[in-house]
Design a protein around this motif. Structure first.
Motif, PDB file in Angstrom:
ATOM      1  N   GLU A 108     -39.851 -65.428  25.592  1.00  0.00           N
ATOM      2  CA  GLU A 108     -38.760 -65.577  26.563  1.00  0.00           C
ATOM      3  C   GLU A 108     -38.204 -64.233  27.019  1.00  0.00           C
ATOM      4  O   GLU A 108     -38.172 -63.257  26.272  1.00  0.00           O
ATOM      5  N   ILE A 109     -37.779 -64.212  28.287  1.00  0.00           N
ATOM      6  CA  ILE A 109     -36.992 -63.112  28.839  1.00  0.00           C
ATOM      7  C   ILE A 109     -35.671 -63.724  29.299  1.00  0.00           C
ATOM      8  O   ILE A 109     -35.665 -64.589  30.190  1.00  0.00           O
ATOM      9  N   LYS A 110     -34.576 -63.301  28.716  1.00  0.00           N
ATOM     10  CA  LYS A 110     -33.269 -63.877  29.040  1.00  0.00           C
ATOM     11  C   LYS A 110     -32.514 -62.932  29.961  1.00  0.00           C
ATOM     12  O   LYS A 110     -32.300 -61.761  29.636  1.00  0.00           O
ATOM     13  N   ILE A 111     -32.109 -63.434  31.133  1.00  0.00           N
ATOM     14  CA  ILE A 111     -31.392 -62.603  32.093  1.00  0.00           C
ATOM     15  C   ILE A 111     -30.100 -63.297  32.510  1.00  0.00           C
ATOM     16  O   ILE A 111     -29.956 -64.513  32.393  1.00  0.00           O
ATOM     17  N   GLY A 112     -29.142 -62.515  32.984  1.00  0.00           N
ATOM     18  CA  GLY A 112     -27.825 -63.047  33.308  1.00  0.00           C
ATOM     19  C   GLY A 112     -27.445 -62.849  34.767  1.00  0.00           C
ATOM     20  O   GLY A 112     -27.977 -61.970  35.460  1.00  0.00           O
ATOM     21  N   GLN A 113     -26.508 -63.652  35.223  1.00  0.00           N
ATOM     22  CA  GLN A 113     -26.093 -63.625  36.626  1.00  0.00           C
ATOM     23  C   GLN A 113     -24.712 -64.246  36.772  1.00  0.00           C
ATOM     24  O   GLN A 113     -24.390 -65.224  36.093  1.00  0.00           O
ATOM     25  N   THR A 114     -23.888 -63.701  37.653  1.00  0.00           N
ATOM     26  CA  THR A 114     -22.651 -64.368  38.055  1.00  0.00           C
ATOM     27  C   THR A 114     -22.770 -64.778  39.512  1.00  0.00           C
ATOM     28  O   THR A 114     -23.342 -64.062  40.326  1.00  0.00           O
ATOM     29  N   MET A 115     -22.236 -65.948  39.816  1.00  0.00           N
ATOM     30  CA  MET A 115     -22.273 -66.508  41.170  1.00  0.00           C
ATOM     31  C   MET A 115     -20.949 -67.208  41.460  1.00  0.00           C
ATOM     32  O   MET A 115     -20.309 -67.735  40.540  1.00  0.00           O
ATOM     33  N   PRO A 116     -20.531 -67.254  42.720  1.00  0.00           N
ATOM     34  CA  PRO A 116     -19.297 -67.977  43.067  1.00  0.00           C
ATOM     35  C   PRO A 116     -19.571 -69.462  43.269  1.00  0.00           C
ATOM     36  O   PRO A 116     -19.585 -69.971  44.388  1.00  0.00           O
ATOM     37  N   TYR A 117     -19.776 -70.164  42.172  1.00  0.00           N
ATOM     38  CA  TYR A 117     -20.022 -71.604  42.276  1.00  0.00           C
ATOM     39  C   TYR A 117     -18.745 -72.357  42.658  1.00  0.00           C
ATOM     40  O   TYR A 117     -18.803 -73.516  43.075  1.00  0.00           O
ATOM     41  N   SER A 118     -17.607 -71.696  42.518  1.00  0.00           N
ATOM     42  CA  SER A 118     -16.337 -72.240  43.005  1.00  0.00           C
ATOM     43  C   SER A 118     -15.588 -71.087  43.662  1.00  0.00           C
ATOM     44  O   SER A 118     -16.011 -69.943  43.592  1.00  0.00           O
ATOM     45  N   GLY A 119     -14.478 -71.389  44.318  1.00  0.00           N
ATOM     46  CA  GLY A 119     -13.713 -70.341  44.967  1.00  0.00           C
ATOM     47  C   GLY A 119     -14.080 -70.190  46.432  1.00  0.00           C
ATOM     48  O   GLY A 119     -14.831 -70.991  46.997  1.00  0.00           O
ATOM     49  N   ILE A 163     -38.961 -67.228  31.809  1.00  0.00           N
ATOM     50  CA  ILE A 163     -37.716 -66.596  32.248  1.00  0.00           C
ATOM     51  C   ILE A 163     -36.565 -67.577  32.037  1.00  0.00           C
ATOM     52  O   ILE A 163     -36.607 -68.699  32.545  1.00  0.00           O
ATOM     53  N   ARG A 164     -35.565 -67.153  31.303  1.00  0.00           N
ATOM     54  CA  ARG A 164     -34.382 -67.982  31.095  1.00  0.00           C
ATOM     55  C   ARG A 164     -33.205 -67.331  31.813  1.00  0.00           C
ATOM     56  O   ARG A 164     -32.727 -66.268  31.417  1.00  0.00           O
ATOM     57  N   LEU A 165     -32.758 -67.951  32.889  1.00  0.00           N
ATOM     58  CA  LEU A 165     -31.639 -67.434  33.672  1.00  0.00           C
ATOM     59  C   LEU A 165     -30.350 -68.113  33.237  1.00  0.00           C
ATOM     60  O   LEU A 165     -30.238 -69.336  33.288  1.00  0.00           O
ATOM     61  N   ILE A 166     -29.374 -67.305  32.818  1.00  0.00           N
ATOM     62  CA  ILE A 166     -28.040 -67.821  32.510  1.00  0.00           C
ATOM     63  C   ILE A 166     -27.150 -67.439  33.685  1.00  0.00           C
ATOM     64  O   ILE A 166     -26.772 -66.273  33.854  1.00  0.00           O
ATOM     65  N   SER A 167     -26.848 -68.410  34.534  1.00  0.00           N
ATOM     66  CA  SER A 167     -26.085 -68.167  35.753  1.00  0.00           C
ATOM     67  C   SER A 167     -24.715 -68.814  35.610  1.00  0.00           C
ATOM     68  O   SER A 167     -24.616 -70.031  35.419  1.00  0.00           O
ATOM     69  N   VAL A 168     -23.654 -68.014  35.673  1.00  0.00           N
ATOM     70  CA  VAL A 168     -22.304 -68.512  35.397  1.00  0.00           C
ATOM     71  C   VAL A 168     -21.370 -68.266  36.584  1.00  0.00           C
ATOM     72  O   VAL A 168     -21.592 -67.372  37.407  1.00  0.00           O
ATOM     73  N   ASP A 169     -20.341 -69.045  36.651  1.00  0.00           N
ATOM     74  CA  ASP A 169     -19.383 -69.001  37.756  1.00  0.00           C
ATOM     75  C   ASP A 169     -18.349 -67.895  37.547  1.00  0.00           C
ATOM     76  O   ASP A 169     -17.715 -67.817  36.493  1.00  0.00           O
ATOM     77  N   ASP A 170     -18.177 -67.046  38.592  1.00  0.00           N
ATOM     78  CA  ASP A 170     -17.109 -66.042  38.518  1.00  0.00           C
ATOM     79  C   ASP A 170     -16.033 -66.282  39.569  1.00  0.00           C
ATOM     80  O   ASP A 170     -15.100 -65.488  39.706  1.00  0.00           O
TER      81      ASP A 170
END
Length: 403
Positions: free
Chosen positions: A37-48, A78-85
């Motif tokens: 696995e390759i773990k990568i991170g991301q922030t996205m405006p899923y709200s706002g 690829i494991r993408l952890i995409s979270v709301d900012d």
């Protein structure tokens, strides 16, 4: 019709032809990487206020799911952890620190926003965590001298605005220009580029500017002020919702300037409702990828790969969204970089390979547009083409422009 097998083979083929010099030595236990696995991170405006742009993160995740189904990259999924900012810099900082310090991601990928990414840039660079393919065209994300761990992806806002300025100068040298822009580095970059494109004449040609604050919900008074100043050319530097307001308000008050719309709001499917598209007719923009609403691409091999992806991994109503096209391209670029890394997935080598992309062609980039990076140039895409809205799609004209 493109079969799933053909699609995956073609996607894998786009990763071929990799050649690079000696890379840094391999780290023993790189963060975020296991044998599988390759773990990568991301922030996205899923709200706002910019929640409409969250579809980019959804597209990234779908693209990686497709790659994982075909075996991943060099045997790793690829494991993408995409979270709301929420498009809130304080939340971006909080979420990014959690991704790096708690989740232990290998790097941050395609997080959206100028001021949100600006809020985490120093932290990531101090800790030598790659901040790759930032979802913003701000010039600040191509500053490889001061921030060598941060890289953008799309063309610079300054490059785009300079193209508009040169177009105005060539076609309407006596133009009286009014500019609506967001009062932050996103908007100010466009002003820098516009003045550069206009050259010495910019002081007399720009007759009025009107700004709005991040998170504003209306810009009606700014439109009225620009018209009152006598502008006959209007550059709209605004996110989708406000860009639509600007187009509608201009039409409603009977103001008919030549209009230029920036790339952040050129997605027809989400900027303008079908009933409002006639109001957009004649507007000029600059593009670097294929408009999925343009019939010219229907038999294009790259477009068929894209539609096959949409059919299996997204919903049909998302196919025409330019933001989805963007996410498709950025994710493909990331897979290319990871493939170049081979067995060395240390943060240092990931950044090294990201800065050594040689003429990468992708399915949805315009013919002639290639992704190129080097240790002295952190702007992967540097060419665009002008296009005018014909009532249904963006119609290309002229040649590729840029550096």
């Amino acid at each position: 019709m493109v079969s799933r097998r053909a699609f995956l083979q073609s996607s894998a083929a786009s990763l071929g032809g990799l050649a690079w010099g000696a890379s840094p030595s391999r780290a023993d236990t790189p963060p975020g990487v296991t044998e599988t696995e390759i773990k990568i991170g991301q922030t996205m405006p899923y709200s706002g206020p910019l929640s409409a742009y969250g579809v980019i993160g959804k597209t990234d995740a779908a693209y990686f799911a497709m790659i994982n189904e075909s075996g991943g990259v060099n045997g790793r999924k690829i494991r993408l952890i995409s979270v709301d900012d929420e498009y809130n810099p304080a939340k971006t900082v909080e979420q990014t620190r959690r991704l790096v310090e708690y989740e232990g991601v290998a790097f941050i990928f395609n997080s959206l926003g100028t001021w949100t990414n600006g809020a985490i840039r120093a932290y990531l660079n101090i800790n030598e965590v790659p901040q790759l393919f930032v979802a913003s065209g701000a010039e600040m994300f191509g500053d490889q001298e001061r921030f060598p761990w941060t890289m953008g992806w799309q063309p610079s806002y300054q490059t785009e605005a300079a193209i508009f300025g040169k177009q105005i100068l060539a076609t309407k040298p006596d133009a009286k220009i009014g500019v609506l822009y967001q009062d932050d580095s996103f908007g100010r970059d466009y002003m820098v580029g516009l003045k550069e494109g206009l050259g010495a004449k910019h002081a007399r040609m720009i007759v009025e500017t009107a700004t709005y604050e991040t998170g504003a919900t209306t810009i009606d008074s700014q439109i009225v002020a620009l018209r009152r100043a006598g502008a006959d050319t209007f550059m709209i530097v605004a996110v989708e919702e406000l860009a639509e307001q600007a187009i509608n308000k201009t039409f409603d008050i009977g103001w008919m300037p030549v209009r230029y719309l920036t790339g952040v709001s050129q997605s027809i499917s989400s900027t303008m409702t079908p009933s409002g598209r006639e109001k957009l007719k004649g507007t000029i923009t600059a593009v670097y990828d294929k408009d999925p609403t343009d019939a010219r691409w229907r038999d294009d091999a790259g477009f068929m790969l894209y539609t096959a992806f949409i059919k299996k991994y997204m919903s049909q109503n998302e196919q025409d969204d330019a933001k989805v096209v963007n996410g498709f391209g950025v994710a493909a670029t990331m897979v290319h970089v990871l493939a170049q890394c081979g067995s060395d997935l240390s943060r240092k080598n990931i950044m090294y390979q990201a800065s050594n992309i040689k003429s990468l062609e992708l399915p949805m980039l315009l013919p002639g547009v290639k992704i190129c990076t080097s240790s002295s140039n952190y702007h992967p895409i540097r060419k665009m083409q002008l296009a005018s809205f014909n009532g249904s799609s963006w119609e290309l004209f002229g040649e590729l422009l840029g550096s």
